[in-house]
Design a protein around this motif. Structure first.
Motif, PDB file in Angstrom:
ATOM      1  N   ARG A  25       0.846  -1.191   0.000  1.00  0.00           N
ATOM      2  CA  ARG A  25       0.000   0.000   0.000  1.00  0.00           C
ATOM      3  C   ARG A  25       0.880   1.239   0.000  1.00  0.00           C
ATOM      4  NH1 ARG A  25      -2.286   3.381   3.991  1.00  0.00           N
ATOM      5  NH2 ARG A  25      -4.194   4.353   3.242  1.00  0.00           N
ATOM      6  N   HIS A  26       0.846   1.971  -1.091  1.00  0.00           N
ATOM      7  CA  HIS A  26       1.514   3.262  -1.235  1.00  0.00           C
ATOM      8  C   HIS A  26       3.034   3.171  -1.160  1.00  0.00           C
ATOM      9  CE1 HIS A  26      -2.183   5.864   0.057  1.00  0.00           C
ATOM     10  NE2 HIS A  26      -2.542   4.793  -0.591  1.00  0.00           N
ATOM     11  N   GLU A  27       3.613   2.029  -1.452  1.00  0.00           N
ATOM     12  CA  GLU A  27       5.070   1.905  -1.424  1.00  0.00           C
ATOM     13  C   GLU A  27       5.568   1.451  -2.790  1.00  0.00           C
ATOM     14  OE1 GLU A  27       7.139   2.878   0.842  1.00  0.00           O
ATOM     15  OE2 GLU A  27       5.569   3.393   2.272  1.00  0.00           O
ATOM     16  N   SER A  28       6.812   1.774  -3.071  1.00  0.00           N
ATOM     17  CA  SER A  28       7.407   1.313  -4.318  1.00  0.00           C
ATOM     18  C   SER A  28       7.618  -0.194  -4.240  1.00  0.00           C
ATOM     19  CB  SER A  28       8.727   2.036  -4.571  1.00  0.00           C
ATOM     20  OG  SER A  28       9.644   1.727  -3.547  1.00  0.00           O
ATOM     21  N   PHE A  29       7.791  -0.787  -5.386  1.00  0.00           N
ATOM     22  CA  PHE A  29       8.066  -2.218  -5.438  1.00  0.00           C
ATOM     23  C   PHE A  29       8.842  -2.534  -6.701  1.00  0.00           C
ATOM     24  CE2 PHE A  29       4.004  -1.633  -7.560  1.00  0.00           C
ATOM     25  CZ  PHE A  29       4.112  -2.425  -8.703  1.00  0.00           C
ATOM     26  N   ASP A  30       9.562  -3.632  -6.658  1.00  0.00           N
ATOM     27  CA  ASP A  30      10.259  -4.135  -7.819  1.00  0.00           C
ATOM     28  C   ASP A  30       9.520  -5.389  -8.263  1.00  0.00           C
ATOM     29  OD1 ASP A  30      12.441  -6.204  -8.855  1.00  0.00           O
ATOM     30  OD2 ASP A  30      13.116  -4.175  -9.349  1.00  0.00           O
ATOM     31  N   ALA A  31       8.941  -5.360  -9.445  1.00  0.00           N
ATOM     32  CA  ALA A  31       8.108  -6.466  -9.914  1.00  0.00           C
ATOM     33  C   ALA A  31       8.885  -7.777  -9.974  1.00  0.00           C
ATOM     34  CB  ALA A  31       7.510  -6.126 -11.284  1.00  0.00           C
ATOM     35  N   GLY A  32      10.153  -7.730 -10.330  1.00  0.00           N
ATOM     36  CA  GLY A  32      10.971  -8.938 -10.386  1.00  0.00           C
ATOM     37  C   GLY A  32      11.186  -9.553  -9.015  1.00  0.00           C
ATOM     38  N   GLU A  33      11.411  -8.720  -8.025  1.00  0.00           N
ATOM     39  CA  GLU A  33      11.589  -9.221  -6.662  1.00  0.00           C
ATOM     40  C   GLU A  33      10.288  -9.776  -6.105  1.00  0.00           C
ATOM     41  OE1 GLU A  33      14.300  -9.461  -3.894  1.00  0.00           O
ATOM     42  OE2 GLU A  33      14.724 -10.089  -5.942  1.00  0.00           O
ATOM     43  N   VAL A  34       9.183  -9.110  -6.404  1.00  0.00           N
ATOM     44  CA  VAL A  34       7.892  -9.620  -5.961  1.00  0.00           C
ATOM     45  C   VAL A  34       7.662 -10.994  -6.582  1.00  0.00           C
ATOM     46  CG1 VAL A  34       5.389  -9.277  -6.070  1.00  0.00           C
ATOM     47  CG2 VAL A  34       6.891  -7.344  -5.537  1.00  0.00           C
ATOM     48  N   ARG A  35       7.950 -11.122  -7.850  1.00  0.00           N
ATOM     49  CA  ARG A  35       7.778 -12.416  -8.537  1.00  0.00           C
ATOM     50  C   ARG A  35       8.672 -13.482  -7.910  1.00  0.00           C
ATOM     51  NH1 ARG A  35       8.002 -16.147 -12.110  1.00  0.00           N
ATOM     52  NH2 ARG A  35       6.766 -16.282 -13.977  1.00  0.00           N
ATOM     53  N   ARG A  36       9.890 -13.117  -7.590  1.00  0.00           N
ATOM     54  CA  ARG A  36      10.840 -14.080  -7.034  1.00  0.00           C
ATOM     55  C   ARG A  36      10.342 -14.660  -5.710  1.00  0.00           C
ATOM     56  NH1 ARG A  36      14.641 -14.306  -3.195  1.00  0.00           N
ATOM     57  NH2 ARG A  36      14.429 -12.112  -2.595  1.00  0.00           N
ATOM     58  N   ILE A  37       9.795 -13.851  -4.841  1.00  0.00           N
ATOM     59  CA  ILE A  37       9.429 -14.336  -3.507  1.00  0.00           C
ATOM     60  C   ILE A  37       8.003 -14.882  -3.422  1.00  0.00           C
ATOM     61  CG2 ILE A  37      11.148 -12.886  -2.389  1.00  0.00           C
ATOM     62  CD1 ILE A  37       8.875 -11.028  -1.484  1.00  0.00           C
ATOM     63  N   LEU A  38       7.205 -14.685  -4.480  1.00  0.00           N
ATOM     64  CA  LEU A  38       5.857 -15.262  -4.512  1.00  0.00           C
ATOM     65  C   LEU A  38       5.914 -16.726  -4.948  1.00  0.00           C
ATOM     66  CD1 LEU A  38       3.289 -12.830  -6.186  1.00  0.00           C
ATOM     67  CD2 LEU A  38       3.106 -13.905  -3.951  1.00  0.00           C
ATOM     68  N   LYS A  39       5.054 -17.535  -4.365  1.00  0.00           N
ATOM     69  CA  LYS A  39       4.890 -18.913  -4.832  1.00  0.00           C
ATOM     70  C   LYS A  39       4.159 -18.890  -6.172  1.00  0.00           C
ATOM     71  CE  LYS A  39       4.501 -20.986  -0.253  1.00  0.00           C
ATOM     72  NZ  LYS A  39       3.590 -21.698   0.673  1.00  0.00           N
ATOM     73  N   ASP A  40       4.322 -19.942  -6.966  1.00  0.00           N
ATOM     74  CA  ASP A  40       3.562 -20.060  -8.207  1.00  0.00           C
ATOM     75  C   ASP A  40       2.078 -19.999  -7.876  1.00  0.00           C
ATOM     76  OD1 ASP A  40       5.876 -20.302  -9.655  1.00  0.00           O
ATOM     77  OD2 ASP A  40       5.785 -22.487  -9.811  1.00  0.00           O
ATOM     78  N   GLY A  41       1.342 -19.194  -8.620  1.00  0.00           N
ATOM     79  CA  GLY A  41      -0.081 -19.017  -8.369  1.00  0.00           C
ATOM     80  C   GLY A  41      -0.381 -17.992  -7.287  1.00  0.00           C
ATOM     81  N   GLY A  42       0.667 -17.430  -6.667  1.00  0.00           N
ATOM     82  CA  GLY A  42       0.484 -16.447  -5.605  1.00  0.00           C
ATOM     83  C   GLY A  42       0.010 -15.103  -6.143  1.00  0.00           C
ATOM     84  N   TYR A  43      -0.512 -14.300  -5.223  1.00  0.00           N
ATOM     85  CA  TYR A  43      -1.099 -13.014  -5.599  1.00  0.00           C
ATOM     86  C   TYR A  43      -0.311 -11.845  -5.028  1.00  0.00           C
ATOM     87  CZ  TYR A  43      -5.199 -15.569  -7.157  1.00  0.00           C
ATOM     88  OH  TYR A  43      -6.045 -16.414  -7.824  1.00  0.00           O
ATOM     89  N   PHE A  44      -0.204 -10.815  -5.844  1.00  0.00           N
ATOM     90  CA  PHE A  44       0.366  -9.530  -5.433  1.00  0.00           C
ATOM     91  C   PHE A  44      -0.752  -8.503  -5.530  1.00  0.00           C
ATOM     92  CE2 PHE A  44       2.757  -5.593  -6.816  1.00  0.00           C
ATOM     93  CZ  PHE A  44       3.205  -5.275  -5.540  1.00  0.00           C
ATOM     94  N   ILE A  45      -1.020  -7.821  -4.425  1.00  0.00           N
ATOM     95  CA  ILE A  45      -2.070  -6.802  -4.379  1.00  0.00           C
ATOM     96  C   ILE A  45      -1.400  -5.482  -4.025  1.00  0.00           C
ATOM     97  CG2 ILE A  45      -4.223  -6.072  -3.279  1.00  0.00           C
ATOM     98  CD1 ILE A  45      -4.486  -9.103  -2.388  1.00  0.00           C
ATOM     99  N   THR A  46      -1.552  -4.502  -4.892  1.00  0.00           N
ATOM    100  CA  THR A  46      -0.951  -3.201  -4.614  1.00  0.00           C
ATOM    101  C   THR A  46      -1.962  -2.086  -4.867  1.00  0.00           C
ATOM    102  OG1 THR A  46       0.930  -1.726  -5.047  1.00  0.00           O
ATOM    103  CG2 THR A  46       0.092  -2.974  -6.932  1.00  0.00           C
ATOM    104  N   GLN A  47      -2.019  -1.165  -3.934  1.00  0.00           N
ATOM    105  CA  GLN A  47      -2.839   0.039  -4.075  1.00  0.00           C
ATOM    106  C   GLN A  47      -1.884   1.216  -4.001  1.00  0.00           C
ATOM    107  OE1 GLN A  47      -4.029   2.442  -1.270  1.00  0.00           O
ATOM    108  NE2 GLN A  47      -4.795   3.613  -2.982  1.00  0.00           N
ATOM    109  N   GLN A  48      -1.940   2.079  -4.991  1.00  0.00           N
ATOM    110  CA  GLN A  48      -0.953   3.141  -5.141  1.00  0.00           C
ATOM    111  C   GLN A  48      -1.591   4.515  -5.303  1.00  0.00           C
ATOM    112  OE1 GLN A  48       2.521   2.717  -5.193  1.00  0.00           O
ATOM    113  NE2 GLN A  48       2.091   0.624  -4.547  1.00  0.00           N
TER     114      GLN A  48
END
Length: 154
Positions: free
Chosen positions: A23-46
């Motif tokens: 929520r309201h923070e920067s993120f690196d899409a590659g890093e988010v992908r790396r630490i998520l399990k397959d089928g996992g969800y990333f929810i961001t509100q900006q």
């Protein structure tokens, strides 16, 4: 839950999380992908790049937004390029109303990145103009820019 301060090298093992929220923070899409399990969800509100721009332009000479392309389209493209599937997206421009000039001054002082160089002294004449508008209309309005993305790692 753990707070992190460096979004390029997150201190987590690969394939660790089912859900990551941001929520309201920067993120690196590659890093988010790396630490998520397959089928996992990333929810961001900006907060988007158009947030309070109309008000900043009324207060600051030669105002230029710091990140003019920070919006749903751009962030969604970054996630898609990292192999995410977009499950949900929405972007909204809405208004905030100020009924007191002091509240507006408080906002401008604490959100320095949206009101760079703001001070009561340097913006006094423009604040007086806004006070006149406030008296005539009963409020001062500003556009708020928000977007949300729910993405799934595929």
């Amino acid at each position: 839950m753990k707070e992190v301060f460096n979004n390029i090298d997150l201190p987590f093992n690969a394939n660790t999380f089912d859900i990551i929220s941001n929520r309201h923070e920067s993120f690196d899409a590659g890093e988010v992908r790396r630490i998520l399990k397959d089928g996992g969800y990333f929810i961001t509100q900006q907060v988007g790049s158009r947030n309070n721009n109309d008000l900043s332009k009324k207060l600051l000479d030669n105002f230029q937004p710091q990140c003019p392309e920070y919006n749903l389209k751009h962030q969604k493209e970054l996630l898609i390029n990292e192999g995410f599937n977009i499950v949900f997206e929405n972007e909204v421009l809405t208004q905030t109303f100020f009924y007191d000039l002091g509240a507006l001054v408080y906002l401008a002082k604490i959100i320095e990145w949206e009101f760079p160089g703001f001070s009561v002294d340097t913006c006094f004449d423009k604040l007086c103009d806004l006070q006149t508008d406030l008296i005539e209309k009963g409020y001062i309005s500003a556009i708020q820019h928000r977007f949300i993305i729910v993405a799934q790692k595929v």
